[in-house]
Design a protein around this motif. Sequence first.
Motif, PDB file in Angstrom:
ATOM      1  N   GLU A   5       0.836  -1.205   0.000  1.00 52.33           N
ATOM      2  CA  GLU A   5       0.000   0.000   0.000  1.00 52.33           C
ATOM      3  C   GLU A   5       0.869   1.253   0.000  1.00 52.33           C
ATOM      4  OE1 GLU A   5      -2.068  -3.101   2.716  1.00 52.33           O
ATOM      5  OE2 GLU A   5      -0.042  -2.297   2.479  1.00 52.33           O
ATOM      6  N   SER A   6       0.351   2.305  -0.613  1.00 50.83           N
ATOM      7  CA  SER A   6       1.045   3.592  -0.629  1.00 50.83           C
ATOM      8  C   SER A   6       0.034   4.707  -0.827  1.00 50.83           C
ATOM      9  CB  SER A   6       2.092   3.631  -1.749  1.00 50.83           C
ATOM     10  OG  SER A   6       1.476   3.497  -3.013  1.00 50.83           O
ATOM     11  N   GLY A   7       0.502   5.932  -0.648  1.00 50.73           N
ATOM     12  CA  GLY A   7      -0.345   7.090  -0.906  1.00 50.73           C
ATOM     13  C   GLY A   7      -0.882   7.794   0.318  1.00 50.73           C
ATOM     14  N   GLY A   8      -0.634   7.236   1.491  1.00 50.06           N
ATOM     15  CA  GLY A   8      -1.096   7.893   2.705  1.00 50.06           C
ATOM     16  C   GLY A   8      -0.297   9.140   3.017  1.00 50.06           C
ATOM     17  N   GLY A   9      -0.738   9.837   4.061  1.00 46.59           N
ATOM     18  CA  GLY A   9      -0.039  11.045   4.469  1.00 46.59           C
ATOM     19  C   GLY A   9      -0.878  11.878   5.394  1.00 46.59           C
ATOM     20  N   LEU A  10      -0.412  13.101   5.611  1.00 40.73           N
ATOM     21  CA  LEU A  10      -1.112  14.063   6.458  1.00 40.73           C
ATOM     22  C   LEU A  10      -1.909  15.007   5.566  1.00 40.73           C
ATOM     23  CD1 LEU A  10      -1.611  15.480   9.193  1.00 40.73           C
ATOM     24  CD2 LEU A  10       0.505  16.776   8.774  1.00 40.73           C
ATOM     25  N   VAL A  11      -3.176  15.155   5.873  1.00 38.30           N
ATOM     26  CA  VAL A  11      -4.044  16.013   5.070  1.00 38.30           C
ATOM     27  C   VAL A  11      -4.984  16.768   5.994  1.00 38.30           C
ATOM     28  CG1 VAL A  11      -5.735  14.168   4.701  1.00 38.30           C
ATOM     29  CG2 VAL A  11      -5.582  16.046   3.054  1.00 38.30           C
ATOM     30  N   GLN A  12      -5.361  17.967   5.585  1.00 36.20           N
ATOM     31  CA  GLN A  12      -6.293  18.755   6.380  1.00 36.20           C
ATOM     32  C   GLN A  12      -7.716  18.274   6.177  1.00 36.20           C
ATOM     33  OE1 GLN A  12      -5.654  22.866   5.325  1.00 36.20           O
ATOM     34  NE2 GLN A  12      -3.919  23.056   6.715  1.00 36.20           N
ATOM     35  N   PRO A  13      -8.575  18.508   7.148  1.00 34.16           N
ATOM     36  CA  PRO A  13      -9.998  18.162   6.967  1.00 34.16           C
ATOM     37  C   PRO A  13     -10.541  18.786   5.690  1.00 34.16           C
ATOM     38  CG  PRO A  13      -9.583  18.725   9.253  1.00 34.16           C
ATOM     39  CD  PRO A  13      -8.318  19.035   8.505  1.00 34.16           C
ATOM     40  N   GLY A  14     -11.312  17.990   4.960  1.00 34.16           N
ATOM     41  CA  GLY A  14     -11.847  18.442   3.685  1.00 34.16           C
ATOM     42  C   GLY A  14     -10.964  18.098   2.504  1.00 34.16           C
ATOM     43  N   GLY A  15      -9.764  17.625   2.778  1.00 36.02           N
ATOM     44  CA  GLY A  15      -8.832  17.300   1.717  1.00 36.02           C
ATOM     45  C   GLY A  15      -9.059  15.929   1.100  1.00 36.02           C
TER      46      GLY A  15
END
Length: 114
Positions: A5-15
Amino acid sequence: VQLVESGGGLVQPGGSLRLSCVASGFAFSSVGMSWYRQAPGKERELVAAITSAGGSTNYADSVKGRFTISRDNAKNTVYLQMNSLNTEDTAVYYCTPYPPEGYWGQGTQVTVSS
């Protein structure tokens, strides 16, 4: 069997984020696939599933209308497009055959935070 798996990360709400999972070691195009997630202190839960040819999908109520599962059998890859993310989507996300057969990858961390 290998699931990466890949593609995760930190994102803001609504992103948005798009997860990918490359599978090997089995007849990918003949098998249903799914995404599960596990948040801290919670059990692993089914997020979305797709049939072998991609003609049918199903989703957890909590992600309906926001997440889309898809697959590319030529690339042995399953995707999870995640839109309108909120803090409750924070978890480690895993792909696996569906129904699950006990094979899990390392997962990819998704953190939704401002």
